[in-house]
Design a protein around this motif. Structure first.
Motif, PDB file in Angstrom:
ATOM      1  N   GLN A 127       0.834  -1.205   0.000  1.00 28.88           N
ATOM      2  CA  GLN A 127       0.000   0.000   0.000  1.00 28.88           C
ATOM      3  C   GLN A 127       0.870   1.258   0.000  1.00 28.88           C
ATOM      4  O   GLN A 127       0.360   2.373   0.026  1.00 28.88           O
ATOM      5  CB  GLN A 127      -0.965   0.018   1.197  1.00 28.88           C
ATOM      6  N   ASP A 128       2.202   1.072  -0.015  1.00 28.41           N
ATOM      7  CA  ASP A 128       3.127   2.214   0.008  1.00 28.41           C
ATOM      8  C   ASP A 128       4.359   1.827  -0.811  1.00 28.41           C
ATOM      9  O   ASP A 128       5.449   1.639  -0.276  1.00 28.41           O
ATOM     10  CB  ASP A 128       3.509   2.523   1.465  1.00 28.41           C
ATOM     11  N   LEU A 161      12.816   9.979   1.155  1.00 26.30           N
ATOM     12  CA  LEU A 161      13.057   8.670   0.527  1.00 26.30           C
ATOM     13  C   LEU A 161      11.974   8.362  -0.503  1.00 26.30           C
ATOM     14  O   LEU A 161      12.265   7.919  -1.613  1.00 26.30           O
ATOM     15  CB  LEU A 161      13.061   7.560   1.587  1.00 26.30           C
ATOM     16  N   ARG A 162      10.730   8.634  -0.103  1.00 23.05           N
ATOM     17  CA  ARG A 162       9.619   8.353  -1.030  1.00 23.05           C
ATOM     18  C   ARG A 162       9.750   9.153  -2.319  1.00 23.05           C
ATOM     19  O   ARG A 162       9.534   8.637  -3.402  1.00 23.05           O
ATOM     20  CB  ARG A 162       8.272   8.707  -0.382  1.00 23.05           C
ATOM     21  N   SER A 163      10.104  10.432  -2.181  1.00 23.60           N
ATOM     22  CA  SER A 163      10.097  11.246  -3.403  1.00 23.60           C
ATOM     23  C   SER A 163      11.407  11.147  -4.178  1.00 23.60           C
ATOM     24  O   SER A 163      11.401  11.194  -5.399  1.00 23.60           O
ATOM     25  CB  SER A 163       9.750  12.707  -3.080  1.00 23.60           C
ATOM     26  N   GLU A 164      12.556  10.996  -3.479  1.00 20.80           N
ATOM     27  CA  GLU A 164      13.838  11.026  -4.201  1.00 20.80           C
ATOM     28  C   GLU A 164      14.298   9.645  -4.670  1.00 20.80           C
ATOM     29  O   GLU A 164      15.014   9.536  -5.649  1.00 20.80           O
ATOM     30  CB  GLU A 164      14.920  11.672  -3.328  1.00 20.80           C
ATOM     31  N   GLN A 165      13.962   8.599  -3.949  1.00 23.90           N
ATOM     32  CA  GLN A 165      14.347   7.256  -4.411  1.00 23.90           C
ATOM     33  C   GLN A 165      13.202   6.262  -4.189  1.00 23.90           C
ATOM     34  O   GLN A 165      13.320   5.339  -3.381  1.00 23.90           O
ATOM     35  CB  GLN A 165      15.646   6.776  -3.756  1.00 23.90           C
ATOM     36  N   PRO A 166      12.101   6.485  -4.930  1.00 20.50           N
ATOM     37  CA  PRO A 166      10.948   5.591  -4.733  1.00 20.50           C
ATOM     38  C   PRO A 166      11.301   4.135  -5.048  1.00 20.50           C
ATOM     39  O   PRO A 166      12.024   3.878  -6.009  1.00 20.50           O
ATOM     40  CB  PRO A 166       9.905   6.125  -5.721  1.00 20.50           C
ATOM     41  N   PHE A 194      -4.974   0.079  -3.984  1.00 16.47           N
ATOM     42  CA  PHE A 194      -5.406   0.034  -5.386  1.00 16.47           C
ATOM     43  C   PHE A 194      -4.860   1.238  -6.156  1.00 16.47           C
ATOM     44  O   PHE A 194      -4.487   1.123  -7.325  1.00 16.47           O
ATOM     45  CB  PHE A 194      -6.939  -0.024  -5.478  1.00 16.47           C
ATOM     46  N   SER A 195      -4.781   2.401  -5.486  1.00 17.20           N
ATOM     47  CA  SER A 195      -4.256   3.570  -6.196  1.00 17.20           C
ATOM     48  C   SER A 195      -2.753   3.416  -6.449  1.00 17.20           C
ATOM     49  O   SER A 195      -2.230   3.912  -7.439  1.00 17.20           O
ATOM     50  CB  SER A 195      -4.578   4.872  -5.447  1.00 17.20           C
ATOM     51  N   GLU A 196      -2.047   2.702  -5.577  1.00 16.35           N
ATOM     52  CA  GLU A 196      -0.629   2.423  -5.806  1.00 16.35           C
ATOM     53  C   GLU A 196      -0.444   1.499  -7.018  1.00 16.35           C
ATOM     54  O   GLU A 196       0.482   1.699  -7.818  1.00 16.35           O
ATOM     55  CB  GLU A 196       0.000   1.772  -4.560  1.00 16.35           C
TER      56      GLU A 196
END
Ligand SMILES: C[S@@+](CC[C@H](N)C(=O)[O-])C[C@H]1O[C@@H](n2cnc3c(N)ncnc32)[C@H](O)[C@@H]1O
Length: 369
Positions: A127-128, A161-166, A194-196
């Motif tokens: 979910q992430d 981390l999420r935005s620079e190295q997803p 589901f959106s992921e």
């Protein structure tokens, strides 16, 4: 029914699958026939700790980049690896260390047996899919958190981390597969999940998901039972909610590829069964596009409605744009249409030709093909 042991659904799932990675838990198995050709290259401990309920790998194609959600000990990844071949790539994501340990240990052996290495395993929650939990652990070991200020800084680091190295980039995956995992995601995180799925798929990509569904809503009491939840039962969505969740996330061309008529379990009158759903990520917004092609719905139903709300009457011609045409052609209902160039069969240059969903030709007019 067993008593409530832990209010956390995700915590219970992690505990149960950590154990199930170490030795086979019979109650978690739903019999599945995998193609035996692909099993030969896979170590016994992977095959033995199989907790799937279907086989989404049989819908994959050579050369694809595949993401397996909740990859467990890696069986579907190792099958997919052989289906997509050396030109393709497979990424397995799981949140449970013990599952990842078995999968990562088996990967070099499978690579040696098949002659190429195209599988990697990542630690994350489905979910992430932006947050790589291995990266987070590395960051935590370098900057341990000891107080509230540290916690606030950690939150900022997690966002970076999420935005620079997803872990999984937007629009990077041809096909998502998953085998008996979506039901395990916390009820309040399912929509996010589901959106992921939609985010990481390329336009034109698809999800092929095997999972457990129920014939009616599961009671609150059953949902609170973490034994039933982690056993792939009480987290199940109803058949119709499951399809609707794909639709809400933006998917189209959604259908059951497999629907087990025979129940897996029946508990307090609720019937649980395995299904495999396929759903496509469509092309970008084409609402303003000029209509350059024509399509005819061939039947057999009197009329049908597509995901854009368009009603197709049997035998009537409709003008559509190129992008809508491509989407229709690639969809599961592509076979139901005959495609014509603008001017259709009235033009001597243009052939009237029904196409299959996988065909690359539709008519002799290049504006449409
Ligand atoms: C029923 S097993 C299925 C494993 C594998 N797909 C198979 O076919 O054998 C569920 C797996 O999903 C993982 N899992 C459950 N919830 C998850 C989540 N929210 N994010 C990542 N992995 C999850 C568990 O750790 C476990 O390995």
């Amino acid at each position: 029914m067993s008593k409530i042991i832990d209010p956390s659904q995700e915590g219970a799932v992690r505990v149960r699958y950590a154990k199930a990675a170490q030795s086979r838990e019979q109650a978690l198995c739903c019999p599945v026939d995998y193609d035996p050709r692909y099993l030969e290259a896979i170590p016994a401990e992977v095959i033995e700790r199989d907790y799937g309920c279907g086989d989404p790998s049989r819908y994959l194609k050579p050369g694809e980049t595949v993401l397996d959600l909740g990859s467990g000990t890696g069986k579907i990844c190792f099958i997919a690896s052989q289906v997509v071949g050396a030109e393709g790539r497979v990424i397995g994501v799981d949140m449970t260390d013990d599952m990842l340990d078995v999968a990562r240990e088996a990967a070099p052996e499978v690579a040696e047996n098949i002659g190429f290495a195209n599988v990697s395993f990542r630690k994350g929650r489905i979910q992430d899919l932006k947050l790589d939990l291995d990266d987070l652990e590395k960051s935590l070991s370098e900057h341990p958190v000891g107080d509230a200020n540290g916690f606030l800084e950690l939150e900022e680091r997690v966002e970076r981390l999420r935005s620079e190295q997803p872990m999984i980039e937007d629009n990077s995956i041809d096909a998502i597969v998953s085998n008996c995992v979506l039901n395990l995601v916390d009820a309040d995180k399912k929509r996010l999940m589901f959106s992921e799925l939609f985010r990481v798929l390329k336009v034109g990509g698809r999800a092929v998901i095997s999972d457990i569904v129920s014939d009616q809503s599961v009671t609150e009491e059953m949902m609170q039972d973490t034994e039933l939840w982690s056993g792939c039962l009480s987290g199940a969505m109803t058949e119709s909610d499951f399809l609707e969740a794909f639709e809400e996330a933006g998917f189209y061309g959604i259908r059951f590829r497999k629907f087990d008529v025979e129940p897996w379990r029946v508990i307090d009158g609720v019937v649980f069964r395995s299904v495999t759903v396929e759903a496509f990520k469509g092309v970008s917004d084409d609402s303003e596009e000029a209509a350059v092609c024509e399509a005819i719905y061939q039947g057999p139903f009197k009329a049908i409605q597509d995901e854009d709300g368009q009603i197709w009457e049997r035998g009537d011609r409709s003008k559509i744009g190129k992008a809508a045409f491509e989407r229709l052609k690639a969809s599961p209902y592509g076979d139901s249409f005959a495609f014509l160039g603008i001017g259709g069969s009235d033009s001597p240059q243009i052939q009237y030709q029904a196409v299959s969903a996988n065909s690359s030709t539709c008519c002799s007019d290049d504006s449409c093909c």
